[in-house]
Write a protein that holds these residues in place. Sequence first.
Motif, mmCIF file in Angstrom:
data_model
loop_
_atom_site.group_PDB
_atom_site.id
_atom_site.type_symbol
_atom_site.label_atom_id
_atom_site.label_comp_id
_atom_site.label_asym_id
_atom_site.label_seq_id
_atom_site.Cartn_x
_atom_site.Cartn_y
_atom_site.Cartn_z
ATOM 1 N N UNK A 172 -10.325 -39.793 37.027
ATOM 2 C CA UNK A 172 -10.557 -39.845 35.593
ATOM 3 C C UNK A 172 -11.435 -38.690 35.127
ATOM 4 N N UNK A 173 -11.737 -38.682 33.835
ATOM 5 C CA UNK A 173 -12.494 -37.589 33.243
ATOM 6 C C UNK A 173 -13.920 -37.506 33.789
ATOM 7 N N UNK A 174 -14.448 -38.640 34.262
ATOM 8 C CA UNK A 174 -15.826 -38.664 34.783
ATOM 9 C C UNK A 174 -15.874 -38.360 36.274
ATOM 10 N N UNK A 175 -14.744 -37.947 36.855
ATOM 11 C CA UNK A 175 -14.623 -37.588 38.273
ATOM 12 C C UNK A 175 -14.676 -38.792 39.209
ATOM 13 N N UNK A 176 -14.562 -40.007 38.658
ATOM 14 C CA UNK A 176 -14.336 -41.141 39.542
ATOM 15 C C UNK A 176 -12.945 -40.974 40.136
ATOM 16 N N UNK A 177 -12.817 -41.183 41.441
ATOM 17 C CA UNK A 177 -11.486 -41.059 42.035
ATOM 18 C C UNK A 177 -11.399 -41.824 43.338
ATOM 19 N N UNK A 191 -7.446 -39.875 29.638
ATOM 20 C CA UNK A 191 -8.645 -40.448 30.246
ATOM 21 C C UNK A 191 -8.569 -40.413 31.765
ATOM 22 N N UNK A 192 -7.375 -40.646 32.301
ATOM 23 C CA UNK A 192 -7.216 -40.670 33.760
ATOM 24 C C UNK A 192 -5.748 -40.440 34.099
ATOM 25 N N UNK A 193 -5.479 -40.183 35.385
ATOM 26 C CA UNK A 193 -4.120 -39.952 35.842
ATOM 27 C C UNK A 193 -4.046 -40.160 37.355
ATOM 28 N N UNK A 214 0.434 -43.339 35.654
ATOM 29 C CA UNK A 214 -0.697 -44.248 35.429
ATOM 30 C C UNK A 214 -1.740 -43.632 34.510
ATOM 31 N N UNK A 215 -1.273 -42.943 33.485
ATOM 32 C CA UNK A 215 -2.193 -42.339 32.525
ATOM 33 C C UNK A 215 -3.038 -43.412 31.839
ATOM 34 N N UNK A 216 -4.335 -43.142 31.722
ATOM 35 C CA UNK A 216 -5.238 -44.017 30.979
ATOM 36 C C UNK A 216 -5.710 -45.243 31.718
ATOM 37 N N UNK A 217 -5.239 -45.472 32.947
ATOM 38 C CA UNK A 217 -5.670 -46.653 33.678
ATOM 39 C C UNK A 217 -7.065 -46.454 34.264
ATOM 40 N N UNK A 218 -7.797 -47.544 34.379
ATOM 41 C CA UNK A 218 -9.171 -47.488 34.870
ATOM 42 C C UNK A 218 -9.215 -47.090 36.342
ATOM 43 N N UNK A 219 -10.111 -46.181 36.663
ATOM 44 C CA UNK A 219 -10.345 -45.782 38.055
ATOM 45 C C UNK A 219 -11.748 -46.255 38.414
ATOM 46 N N UNK A 220 -11.835 -47.250 39.298
ATOM 47 C CA UNK A 220 -13.116 -47.887 39.584
ATOM 48 C C UNK A 220 -13.309 -48.051 41.094
#
Length: 249
Positions: free
Chosen positions: A77-82, A54-56, A222-228
């Motif tokens: 993340x997969x939605x390009x939030x970074x 999901x994210x990295x 930090x795989x899978x952690x929320x990127x907000x």
Amino acid sequence: MRTSKVAIAVATASVCVSLLAGCGGDSEDEGKPFEGQSADDIAAKAVEATRQAKSVHVKGDTRTEDGSTVTVDVSVDQEKNCQGTIGAGETRADVRHTDATLYLRGDEQYWQTALKQQPDAARKMAPKLTDKWVKMPANDATTAGICDKQGFIAAMDEDESERKGMKRGSTTDVNGEEALALTKDAAGGEKLTLYVATEGEPYILKTTTEGGESPGSVTFSEYGETVNPEQPPAGETVDMKELAGEQQT
């Protein structure tokens, strides 16, 4: 699996390895992690697991062929939030991508470097961009890929010739996690190493390139952690497209 492809795919875009898959390779692994699987099979699973995550958080640096150093320290993340930091040479910039908009914040040297192909624009615009969150045009090719997780993983896996003939190394610790090292001696005296998590999902934890013209190292955590990332305050934001239009009038 050259580390330069990871860092360059993300960081150099801000200022203007191949990861292995397939089959074959060493399989003398009785009693070891991934028992019964060849080195190349393990690498293929690592690439796929990393792609599906999901994210990295990606952090590292590499020296490019012109001698400059590219750095990246970004969560995506997969939605390009970074959000994070990218750089080249002595310049650095903060980066955020949220609500389908990319923002960069750098000092004057960063923008002078970013606009060096347009000296008149650099002279006029750099002071106005300094230390501001600059909203980049959505179709700007120079920033494409900065926050594209799937894109830079694809870039790491673009050379099929580097997918063959991996060898198992020993297990080691990467940021507190056990990893199996997979190695390959490449052309030009380079040694390529891919570190794969031995517990849980077989995520890529680190890649290194030693020797050659583009040595470097990149870690994945930090795989899978929320990127907000938060949207920058309006009072600290400059629209690059609007400012460029003003300079032309």
